[in-house]
Motif scaffolding. Sequence first.
Motif, PDB file in Angstrom:
ATOM      1  N   VAL A  66      82.460 -45.861 -11.882  1.00  0.00           N
ATOM      2  CA  VAL A  66      83.715 -46.182 -12.558  1.00  0.00           C
ATOM      3  C   VAL A  66      84.254 -47.516 -12.056  1.00  0.00           C
ATOM      4  O   VAL A  66      84.168 -47.838 -10.868  1.00  0.00           O
ATOM      5  N   ILE A  67      84.817 -48.281 -12.988  1.00  0.00           N
ATOM      6  CA  ILE A  67      85.511 -49.504 -12.640  1.00  0.00           C
ATOM      7  C   ILE A  67      86.839 -49.512 -13.380  1.00  0.00           C
ATOM      8  O   ILE A  67      86.962 -48.906 -14.457  1.00  0.00           O
ATOM      9  N   GLU A  68      87.834 -50.153 -12.807  1.00  0.00           N
ATOM     10  CA  GLU A  68      89.154 -50.207 -13.421  1.00  0.00           C
ATOM     11  C   GLU A  68      89.630 -51.641 -13.556  1.00  0.00           C
ATOM     12  O   GLU A  68      89.206 -52.527 -12.798  1.00  0.00           O
ATOM     13  N   VAL A  69      90.506 -51.851 -14.519  1.00  0.00           N
ATOM     14  CA  VAL A  69      91.067 -53.162 -14.790  1.00  0.00           C
ATOM     15  C   VAL A  69      92.367 -53.311 -14.005  1.00  0.00           C
ATOM     16  O   VAL A  69      93.240 -52.429 -14.048  1.00  0.00           O
ATOM     17  N   GLY A  70      92.506 -54.434 -13.315  1.00  0.00           N
ATOM     18  CA  GLY A  70      93.719 -54.689 -12.566  1.00  0.00           C
ATOM     19  C   GLY A  70      94.836 -55.218 -13.447  1.00  0.00           C
ATOM     20  O   GLY A  70      94.661 -55.428 -14.663  1.00  0.00           O
ATOM     21  N   PRO A  71      96.013 -55.442 -12.889  1.00  0.00           N
ATOM     22  CA  PRO A  71      97.152 -55.962 -13.654  1.00  0.00           C
ATOM     23  C   PRO A  71      96.807 -57.277 -14.345  1.00  0.00           C
ATOM     24  O   PRO A  71      96.210 -58.169 -13.739  1.00  0.00           O
ATOM     25  N   GLU A  72      97.154 -57.358 -15.631  1.00  0.00           N
ATOM     26  CA  GLU A  72      96.918 -58.549 -16.431  1.00  0.00           C
ATOM     27  C   GLU A  72      95.443 -58.964 -16.441  1.00  0.00           C
ATOM     28  O   GLU A  72      95.113 -60.144 -16.545  1.00  0.00           O
ATOM     29  N   GLY A  73      94.566 -57.988 -16.324  1.00  0.00           N
ATOM     30  CA  GLY A  73      93.135 -58.268 -16.399  1.00  0.00           C
ATOM     31  C   GLY A  73      92.521 -58.779 -15.120  1.00  0.00           C
ATOM     32  O   GLY A  73      91.393 -59.291 -15.130  1.00  0.00           O
ATOM     33  N   ALA A  74      93.202 -58.640 -14.006  1.00  0.00           N
ATOM     34  CA  ALA A  74      92.652 -59.088 -12.727  1.00  0.00           C
ATOM     35  C   ALA A  74      91.563 -58.127 -12.258  1.00  0.00           C
ATOM     36  O   ALA A  74      91.504 -56.967 -12.672  1.00  0.00           O
ATOM     37  N   LEU A  75      90.697 -58.623 -11.385  1.00  0.00           N
ATOM     38  CA  LEU A  75      89.720 -57.769 -10.718  1.00  0.00           C
ATOM     39  C   LEU A  75      90.410 -57.058  -9.557  1.00  0.00           C
ATOM     40  O   LEU A  75      91.151 -57.681  -8.793  1.00  0.00           O
ATOM     41  N   LEU A  76      90.169 -55.769  -9.433  1.00  0.00           N
ATOM     42  CA  LEU A  76      90.830 -55.000  -8.379  1.00  0.00           C
ATOM     43  C   LEU A  76      90.409 -55.502  -6.996  1.00  0.00           C
ATOM     44  O   LEU A  76      89.220 -55.687  -6.731  1.00  0.00           O
ATOM     45  N   ASP A  77      91.394 -55.683  -6.128  1.00  0.00           N
ATOM     46  CA  ASP A  77      91.078 -56.089  -4.765  1.00  0.00           C
ATOM     47  C   ASP A  77      91.110 -54.919  -3.789  1.00  0.00           C
ATOM     48  O   ASP A  77      91.105 -55.103  -2.571  1.00  0.00           O
ATOM     49  N   GLY A  78      91.124 -53.717  -4.317  1.00  0.00           N
ATOM     50  CA  GLY A  78      91.084 -52.502  -3.513  1.00  0.00           C
ATOM     51  C   GLY A  78      90.717 -51.333  -4.393  1.00  0.00           C
ATOM     52  O   GLY A  78      90.420 -51.509  -5.584  1.00  0.00           O
ATOM     53  N   PRO A  79      90.713 -50.113  -3.879  1.00  0.00           N
ATOM     54  CA  PRO A  79      90.422 -48.942  -4.717  1.00  0.00           C
ATOM     55  C   PRO A  79      91.447 -48.797  -5.842  1.00  0.00           C
ATOM     56  O   PRO A  79      92.594 -49.230  -5.719  1.00  0.00           O
ATOM     57  N   GLY A  80      91.029 -48.164  -6.928  1.00  0.00           N
ATOM     58  CA  GLY A  80      91.930 -47.884  -8.033  1.00  0.00           C
ATOM     59  C   GLY A  80      92.335 -46.426  -8.030  1.00  0.00           C
ATOM     60  O   GLY A  80      92.221 -45.727  -7.019  1.00  0.00           O
ATOM     61  N   GLN A  81      92.801 -45.943  -9.183  1.00  0.00           N
ATOM     62  CA  GLN A  81      93.188 -44.536  -9.277  1.00  0.00           C
ATOM     63  C   GLN A  81      91.974 -43.621  -9.145  1.00  0.00           C
ATOM     64  O   GLN A  81      92.063 -42.545  -8.565  1.00  0.00           O
ATOM     65  N   ILE A  82      90.845 -44.063  -9.709  1.00  0.00           N
ATOM     66  CA  ILE A  82      89.604 -43.298  -9.605  1.00  0.00           C
ATOM     67  C   ILE A  82      88.510 -44.136  -8.962  1.00  0.00           C
ATOM     68  O   ILE A  82      87.711 -43.625  -8.176  1.00  0.00           O
ATOM     69  N   ALA A  83      88.472 -45.431  -9.285  1.00  0.00           N
ATOM     70  CA  ALA A  83      87.477 -46.325  -8.681  1.00  0.00           C
ATOM     71  C   ALA A  83      87.622 -46.303  -7.159  1.00  0.00           C
ATOM     72  O   ALA A  83      88.732 -46.418  -6.630  1.00  0.00           O
ATOM     73  N   LYS A  84      86.505 -46.178  -6.491  1.00  0.00           N
ATOM     74  CA  LYS A  84      86.542 -45.960  -5.039  1.00  0.00           C
ATOM     75  C   LYS A  84      86.673 -47.254  -4.246  1.00  0.00           C
ATOM     76  O   LYS A  84      87.122 -47.233  -3.101  1.00  0.00           O
ATOM     77  N   SER A  85      86.246 -48.385  -4.820  1.00  0.00           N
ATOM     78  CA  SER A  85      86.152 -49.615  -4.032  1.00  0.00           C
ATOM     79  C   SER A  85      86.691 -50.804  -4.793  1.00  0.00           C
ATOM     80  O   SER A  85      86.821 -50.782  -6.025  1.00  0.00           O
ATOM     81  N   GLY A  93      79.035 -56.898  -2.474  1.00  0.00           N
ATOM     82  CA  GLY A  93      78.616 -56.189  -1.275  1.00  0.00           C
ATOM     83  C   GLY A  93      77.510 -55.179  -1.505  1.00  0.00           C
ATOM     84  O   GLY A  93      76.662 -54.974  -0.625  1.00  0.00           O
ATOM     85  N   ARG A  94      77.495 -54.533  -2.692  1.00  0.00           N
ATOM     86  CA  ARG A  94      76.494 -53.493  -2.945  1.00  0.00           C
ATOM     87  C   ARG A  94      75.502 -53.868  -4.049  1.00  0.00           C
ATOM     88  O   ARG A  94      74.663 -53.043  -4.422  1.00  0.00           O
ATOM     89  N   SER A  95      75.630 -55.079  -4.596  1.00  0.00           N
ATOM     90  CA  SER A  95      74.693 -55.584  -5.616  1.00  0.00           C
ATOM     91  C   SER A  95      74.669 -54.704  -6.867  1.00  0.00           C
ATOM     92  O   SER A  95      73.641 -54.616  -7.548  1.00  0.00           O
ATOM     93  N   MET A  96      75.784 -54.050  -7.181  1.00  0.00           N
ATOM     94  CA  MET A  96      75.842 -53.189  -8.362  1.00  0.00           C
ATOM     95  C   MET A  96      76.255 -53.996  -9.597  1.00  0.00           C
ATOM     96  O   MET A  96      77.024 -54.952  -9.499  1.00  0.00           O
ATOM     97  N   ASN A  97      75.755 -53.583 -10.767  1.00  0.00           N
ATOM     98  CA  ASN A  97      76.071 -54.321 -11.991  1.00  0.00           C
ATOM     99  C   ASN A  97      76.069 -53.447 -13.249  1.00  0.00           C
ATOM    100  O   ASN A  97      75.851 -53.940 -14.351  1.00  0.00           O
ATOM    101  N   HIS A  98      76.330 -52.164 -13.086  1.00  0.00           N
ATOM    102  CA  HIS A  98      76.553 -51.246 -14.208  1.00  0.00           C
ATOM    103  C   HIS A  98      77.838 -50.483 -13.922  1.00  0.00           C
ATOM    104  O   HIS A  98      77.925 -49.779 -12.905  1.00  0.00           O
ATOM    105  N   PHE A  99      78.816 -50.594 -14.826  1.00  0.00           N
ATOM    106  CA  PHE A  99      80.114 -49.991 -14.565  1.00  0.00           C
ATOM    107  C   PHE A  99      80.694 -49.359 -15.822  1.00  0.00           C
ATOM    108  O   PHE A  99      80.650 -49.948 -16.918  1.00  0.00           O
ATOM    109  N   ASN A 100      81.272 -48.177 -15.632  1.00  0.00           N
ATOM    110  CA  ASN A 100      81.946 -47.439 -16.704  1.00  0.00           C
ATOM    111  C   ASN A 100      83.441 -47.731 -16.612  1.00  0.00           C
ATOM    112  O   ASN A 100      84.109 -47.288 -15.671  1.00  0.00           O
ATOM    113  N   VAL A 101      83.976 -48.480 -17.579  1.00  0.00           N
ATOM    114  CA  VAL A 101      85.370 -48.886 -17.525  1.00  0.00           C
ATOM    115  C   VAL A 101      86.271 -47.765 -18.037  1.00  0.00           C
ATOM    116  O   VAL A 101      85.945 -47.083 -19.007  1.00  0.00           O
TER     117      VAL A 101
END
Length: 651
Positions: A66-85, A93-101
């Motif tokens: 899971v990935i989440e959208v930050g305020p005004e379309g920013a990238l989250l700089d910490g965990p979200g409501q469900i996104a862990k990181s 850091g983890r070389s991941m590139n598949h995300f469920n928004v």
Amino acid sequence: MQVSDPTGGNTTAVATSQDGFTFRDLNGNGALDPYEDPRLSPEERTEDLLGRLSLEEKVGLMFHTVIEVGPEGALLDGPGQIAKSATAEVVIGRSMNHFNVHGLPDARTAAAWHNRLQRLAESTPHGIPVTVSTDPRHAAAQNAGASWATSFFSQWPEPLGLGAIGEVELVRRFADTVRREYTGVGIRAALHPTADLATEPRWARQRECFGQDPELVGQLTKAYLDGLAGRATDPSCGPDVGNGPVIATATDATGSTQRTVPWVQATTKHFPGAGPQADGEDAHFPYGRDQVYPGGRFEDHLEPFRRAIAAGTPAIMPYYGRPVGLVVDGEEIEAVGFGYNRQVITGLLRLELGFDGVIITDWELVNDNHVGDQVLPARAWGVEHLDPTGRMAKILEAGADQFGGEECTDLLLGLVRTGVIPEERIDASARRLLLVKFRLGLFDDPYVDEDAAERVGTREDVAAGHEAQSRSVVVLCNEGGILPLITAGTERAIYLEGVDPAEGARLGRVVQDPAEADLALVRLGAPFEPRSDLFLEAWFHQGSLEFPPGLPVRLARLRTHCPVVLDVDLDRAAVLTPLIEVTDVLTATFGVSDGAWIDAITGVVPPCGRLPIELPRSMDAVRASFEDVPGGTEDPLFPVGHGLRIINAEH
């Protein structure tokens, strides 16, 4: 080739080769490497890139979370409501590139966030672009575990409603609309369609299905795949878009120009058919872990997946459930969740059915999920005794390519470095995952036009979705021929429950006292039994299909004042038997707005829906039926295919 950059300079990777060819220099070495060359085939580019990747990069491909959208379309700089990181942590850091928004505030913000995400991905060693995926977004239901209501997309009936209409071409057009609206904001992977059969009346996920008939579900699943692949509106688009070219192309009427058709990676789910859940309990939860076949109808549930594979579905997702007492071709299937099941994934899906696309597990099979102060156990049904490392090894042994809802790349790196999992096994999955990215065209231009994104959800698409909602309405009863309701020249007084007063006012003067009314319009949801406050449970309606006993009494009192037109929104089946005698008109809907429903009952858009699932006469009949048998309840109140026609002379 000129690399398009419609976002006004988002990409920093454009370079020119010695022969003047413009390309994206994704690894920043100043040279045109084979994987950066769009003139080569996706297979050639995949093999070149695979040989360049570190183990960390290959492992990162195998996680989809899971990935989440930050305020005004920013990238989250910490965990979200469900996104862990934080976003940078998983991408860099983890070389991941598949995300469920998850939640998206508006189209422009979604597009801007997507472009920022792709810009971040350019800073990885080989610039592997991100694939953004989503659960369904084009219907009314909101469920953080299954679907998202998205106001800036066109709104259509739930898949059960599309099944009620039952038209292949309509589903193909719908899926083409999904494709255009998804790609407009950067979504390039759909965690759908659902090819499950809705054979267990109590199961919580029926609304995501097309119905209970294997033939119809198979046809509509194929049509859905055609639409997502860009094959819906232009027959000159190649039949192998999902597995062959990077894009679909078509010539115009003069035969002189070509256009590109961006397509969406479909994930057909939930193999081998998630419908026959024991007692209708959902396998998201420990009490719903078992999937059963007391009627011996395993092949019925498999049939839509055979169609999907033949149609070139790029990916397939197994469900959580563990088969209990299932015997296939004389072999008893291990009672472990399908994501762990080598007999089902490798033996059946890979070897017997010949599927060589991506297999992604459903969410959180490896680790417990921590949401707030709650801990949801990993859906490790049948392998609860294994630790996370053991579960991961069993999933890989079963044959899956990607871990849904996980970001524990360190566990997989440890399995490889200790020799438990050979690196060749990682290569096999990384190859499949890279190949889809190349075929999608993401390596050549992952960006979207933020100005154009604001134009998704066109007037034409919104109108088409609204019309489909109206058409999907099923008229179950129409005593005295009350429908269609006449709108012209009437002074009737209307009493409303569960209906937007602004829409109800189209039929007359809205009154608050039913004693003053000439007609009552009532809309309500299908019944269910509330469970605990466990995360996700409130969104999964389970348990009894009976309404509380006070409802028929209240409707009967209302009917003493005026005729009653009742609609039940069927997110799953319901026992409507007590309501027949206390209403004049009874309709069934599947995620239909108040306005679209009123258009249907007035005949502005004549309803043509026919039930895609049977409606049982009683809970006794449900409990006595077999979970895997389509149409398995005795003497149903309304059988599959029931639906009355109404014609409005005004229209």
